[in-house]
Scaffold this motif. Sequence first.
Motif, PDB file in Angstrom:
ATOM      1  N   GLY A 172      -2.271 -11.644  -6.219  1.00 42.21           N
ATOM      2  CA  GLY A 172      -2.523 -12.907  -6.900  1.00 42.21           C
ATOM      3  C   GLY A 172      -1.320 -13.576  -7.530  1.00 42.21           C
ATOM      4  N   TYR A 173      -0.129 -13.016  -7.394  1.00 44.82           N
ATOM      5  CA  TYR A 173       1.071 -13.647  -7.961  1.00 44.82           C
ATOM      6  C   TYR A 173       1.348 -14.963  -7.244  1.00 44.82           C
ATOM      7  N   GLN A 174       1.790 -15.985  -8.013  1.00 42.55           N
ATOM      8  CA  GLN A 174       1.944 -17.324  -7.421  1.00 42.55           C
ATOM      9  C   GLN A 174       3.082 -17.401  -6.428  1.00 42.55           C
ATOM     10  N   ARG A 175       4.132 -16.624  -6.622  1.00 39.04           N
ATOM     11  CA  ARG A 175       5.215 -16.581  -5.644  1.00 39.04           C
ATOM     12  C   ARG A 175       4.800 -15.685  -4.478  1.00 39.04           C
ATOM     13  N   ASP A 176       5.196 -16.079  -3.285  1.00 41.62           N
ATOM     14  CA  ASP A 176       4.785 -15.334  -2.094  1.00 41.62           C
ATOM     15  C   ASP A 176       5.740 -14.153  -1.871  1.00 41.62           C
ATOM     16  N   THR A 177       5.603 -13.144  -2.710  1.00 45.16           N
ATOM     17  CA  THR A 177       6.504 -11.990  -2.647  1.00 45.16           C
ATOM     18  C   THR A 177       6.082 -10.953  -1.610  1.00 45.16           C
ATOM     19  N   THR A 178       4.860 -11.038  -1.098  1.00 44.72           N
ATOM     20  CA  THR A 178       4.392 -10.048  -0.105  1.00 44.72           C
ATOM     21  C   THR A 178       3.776 -10.754   1.107  1.00 44.72           C
ATOM     22  N   PRO A 179       4.526 -11.615   1.773  1.00 47.96           N
ATOM     23  CA  PRO A 179       3.945 -12.385   2.893  1.00 47.96           C
ATOM     24  C   PRO A 179       3.501 -11.502   4.054  1.00 47.96           C
ATOM     25  N   TYR A 180       4.215 -10.440   4.348  1.00 50.44           N
ATOM     26  CA  TYR A 180       3.858  -9.584   5.478  1.00 50.44           C
ATOM     27  C   TYR A 180       2.618  -8.744   5.173  1.00 50.44           C
ATOM     28  N   LEU A 181       2.571  -8.163   3.992  1.00 52.84           N
ATOM     29  CA  LEU A 181       1.431  -7.311   3.647  1.00 52.84           C
ATOM     30  C   LEU A 181       0.143  -8.124   3.570  1.00 52.84           C
ATOM     31  N   ARG A 182       0.254  -9.391   3.137  1.00 55.09           N
ATOM     32  CA  ARG A 182      -0.950 -10.227   3.044  1.00 55.09           C
ATOM     33  C   ARG A 182      -1.565 -10.487   4.400  1.00 55.09           C
ATOM     34  N   GLN A 183      -0.780 -10.361   5.452  1.00 59.64           N
ATOM     35  CA  GLN A 183      -1.277 -10.640   6.798  1.00 59.64           C
ATOM     36  C   GLN A 183      -1.817  -9.392   7.499  1.00 59.64           C
ATOM     37  N   GLN A 184      -1.689  -8.243   6.855  1.00 57.38           N
ATOM     38  CA  GLN A 184      -2.081  -6.999   7.502  1.00 57.38           C
ATOM     39  C   GLN A 184      -3.597  -6.823   7.518  1.00 57.38           C
ATOM     40  N   ASP A 185      -4.114  -6.480   8.670  1.00 59.38           N
ATOM     41  CA  ASP A 185      -5.512  -6.076   8.750  1.00 59.38           C
ATOM     42  C   ASP A 185      -5.645  -4.641   8.241  1.00 59.38           C
ATOM     43  N   PHE A 206       2.378   0.371 -16.942  1.00 58.14           N
ATOM     44  CA  PHE A 206       1.310   1.288 -16.545  1.00 58.14           C
ATOM     45  C   PHE A 206       0.478   0.771 -15.373  1.00 58.14           C
ATOM     46  N   HIS A 207       0.289  -0.560 -15.298  1.00 59.14           N
ATOM     47  CA  HIS A 207      -0.529  -1.140 -14.228  1.00 59.14           C
ATOM     48  C   HIS A 207       0.346  -1.317 -12.993  1.00 59.14           C
ATOM     49  N   ILE A 208       0.041  -0.598 -11.934  1.00 62.75           N
ATOM     50  CA  ILE A 208       0.948  -0.529 -10.779  1.00 62.75           C
ATOM     51  C   ILE A 208       0.249  -0.969  -9.493  1.00 62.75           C
ATOM     52  N   PRO A 209       1.033  -1.425  -8.509  1.00 63.01           N
ATOM     53  CA  PRO A 209       0.454  -1.735  -7.195  1.00 63.01           C
ATOM     54  C   PRO A 209       0.186  -0.456  -6.406  1.00 63.01           C
ATOM     55  N   ALA A 210      -0.884  -0.447  -5.669  1.00 60.99           N
ATOM     56  CA  ALA A 210      -1.226   0.667  -4.783  1.00 60.99           C
ATOM     57  C   ALA A 210      -2.164   0.134  -3.715  1.00 60.99           C
ATOM     58  N   PHE A 211      -2.035   0.657  -2.506  1.00 61.58           N
ATOM     59  CA  PHE A 211      -2.936   0.240  -1.432  1.00 61.58           C
ATOM     60  C   PHE A 211      -3.042   1.351  -0.397  1.00 61.58           C
ATOM     61  N   MET A 212      -4.093   1.229   0.410  1.00 65.25           N
ATOM     62  CA  MET A 212      -4.241   2.111   1.563  1.00 65.25           C
ATOM     63  C   MET A 212      -4.387   1.255   2.810  1.00 65.25           C
ATOM     64  N   TRP A 213      -3.679   1.654   3.856  1.00 63.07           N
ATOM     65  CA  TRP A 213      -3.800   1.005   5.162  1.00 63.07           C
ATOM     66  C   TRP A 213      -4.305   2.039   6.158  1.00 63.07           C
ATOM     67  N   TYR A 214      -5.175   1.597   7.056  1.00 63.74           N
ATOM     68  CA  TYR A 214      -5.695   2.523   8.059  1.00 63.74           C
ATOM     69  C   TYR A 214      -5.713   1.819   9.420  1.00 63.74           C
ATOM     70  N   SER A 215      -5.513   2.601  10.459  1.00 63.50           N
ATOM     71  CA  SER A 215      -5.539   2.069  11.822  1.00 63.50           C
ATOM     72  C   SER A 215      -6.989   1.939  12.296  1.00 63.50           C
ATOM     73  N   ASP A 216      -7.172   1.209  13.367  1.00 56.72           N
ATOM     74  CA  ASP A 216      -8.521   1.082  13.929  1.00 56.72           C
ATOM     75  C   ASP A 216      -9.048   2.452  14.377  1.00 56.72           C
ATOM     76  N   ASP A 217      -8.165   3.283  14.937  1.00 59.35           N
ATOM     77  CA  ASP A 217      -8.579   4.624  15.358  1.00 59.35           C
ATOM     78  C   ASP A 217      -9.030   5.457  14.172  1.00 59.35           C
ATOM     79  N   TYR A 218      -8.313   5.314  13.060  1.00 60.29           N
ATOM     80  CA  TYR A 218      -8.703   6.065  11.862  1.00 60.29           C
ATOM     81  C   TYR A 218     -10.080   5.610  11.380  1.00 60.29           C
TER      82      TYR A 218
END
Length: 589
Positions: free
Chosen positions: A261-274, A489-501
């Motif tokens: 939600g940050y106004q600057r586009d600091t993660t353009p690639y990750l935002r496009q990830q399925d 203390f509030h940190i970014p974290a995410f999980m990505w998974y493949s279609d096979d997974y």
Amino acid sequence: MTWWQGKDLVHPWRILAYELLSWLVLWAIFKSPRWLHFALIPAFLAAPIEIYLRLYFQQSISSHHLGIITETSPGEAIEFLGNKAWLLLVIIIFIAAWWGSLLRSAWSSSELAWRHVSRWWVLALLAICVGPWLLGQYFGLASSSVEASTDDTEVAASNSTPQLIHVRSWSQLMNWADQHEPLPAWASILYDEDSFNRSWPLGILARTYDFINERQYLATLSEKNRDFRFSAQANDGNFPALTLVLVIGESSRYDRWSLNGYQRDTTPYLRQQDNLVSFSDMISPVAATRLSVPIITTRKTALQSLKPGFYEKSLVSAFKEAHFKTYWISNQMSFGQFDTPTSVIAKEADHTQFLNFGGFTNTSSYDQVLLQPLQAALDDPAPHKLIVLHTLGNHWNYSHRHPAIYNKWTPSLYGIANPAYTNLKNKELISNSYDNSILYTDWFLARVLDQLSKTQASPALFYVADHGQTIYDGSCNLAFHGHNTQYEFHIPAFMWYSDDYAKRFPQKVEALERHKDAKLSTENVFHTMLDMADIRYPSEQLSRSIISAQLSRHKRYVDSYGWSDYDNASFKGDCREVIDNGTPLPQDK
């Protein structure tokens, strides 16, 4: 009692008593001022650091700070201090001059030499008090597991086989006494290690002693837990190929990612990830790498994080037990002969690589140095793999974390030699440089995902930052970390998974999506990573796994003026300092 800078001082009269007793003991031992003056050299040397920490972090020297100092190169120290290096230098010169000016009078003065027979009575009393403690230190004491969990729901509670332990601090001796013959309440006046550590000058020696013990403990930790086993095994011994990656970020904060939600586009690639699920409420209990990485990678809890080492191995060993080939590939330093809590864990892997030979200075490698070793690990014919990537991420100096092409937001610190992060005139430059470093992190993580997506081993990835940063937010005059703010203390974290997974573990993916807004902590990572591989073990806690239907909420403590309940706290001012609405739990250091 309220102390300097408005902080509450616990047991002030007890600390004063220890101060007076310390001087009495030193006088008795060294007899004359001349020898006492030389004995005080360690206290004089520590004084500048104590003053600096008091001024800018409202903390006193601890074994943790000593660890950071020894694990920091001179170049990084200069970058960290910025223009405050001159202030520290002035303090050092002043204290050195003070010591030198007193030397002559101390050397020639004989009036204060303690020649009375009472000196021997004091020394005898000292021997009576110290003698039993030294015997316990040398011979050890029978006890249950030293690292017993403070939470009765933890698996450590079941590991209570009596064993011979080597007592490493006065507080452990008192814990042992509590387990066998509780001390009367008045005894805490005599045996309060925390108050003694806060006293001066002997308190600094006690803290140094704790630090040396921590170093010795870490140096032998691999031997101590060599026989530890999780009894972990894959749910299906003949399961198809599987590759999991854990990326440990550095100094990244949640609200600076446009993904969140940050106004600057600091993660353009990750935002496009399925198939990428970002967690909206993940916290790190502590804002220091050397303390947070063990929480991420082991079952060590927040309340145990200030204690050196851990009696269990990490998730790396659990994966090895389940016949995964394991890799630890780091763009941080191993710090040579002095093991750190992180390097001890890294050495559990089948293949360990530390690729940063320049510290955190401008000679450091960019995180992209990890991509080729990652590809080599992915190309390994082993069917089941765990790969841990430990990045430099967004560590200060932010402008050193990315190439020139990512210097998008200006003015920034890029190209400025020795910028001072403590100079408020650099506020805008620091903020822009931090965002630029996240922009590069986004590119790096996208490249990692691209490499993973090309493997046929049902890949999945978990990213988590070790802690965040405070960056002169609003009217807040704080920066870096160690200030007890929500930003750290509030940190970014995410999980990505493949279609096979997803096809292979549809229930896990369903639970993942359902829990993306759950109240989480880095204490969840260990359990989630094992569950991602469908590795089972007798003491597993699926109630801590984010991708399990059994996930349940646990109390989230953070290191803020004691152990504060993050979900029952107020956030003070623009710094958003975490203040427990109740009474924080004490920290047993």
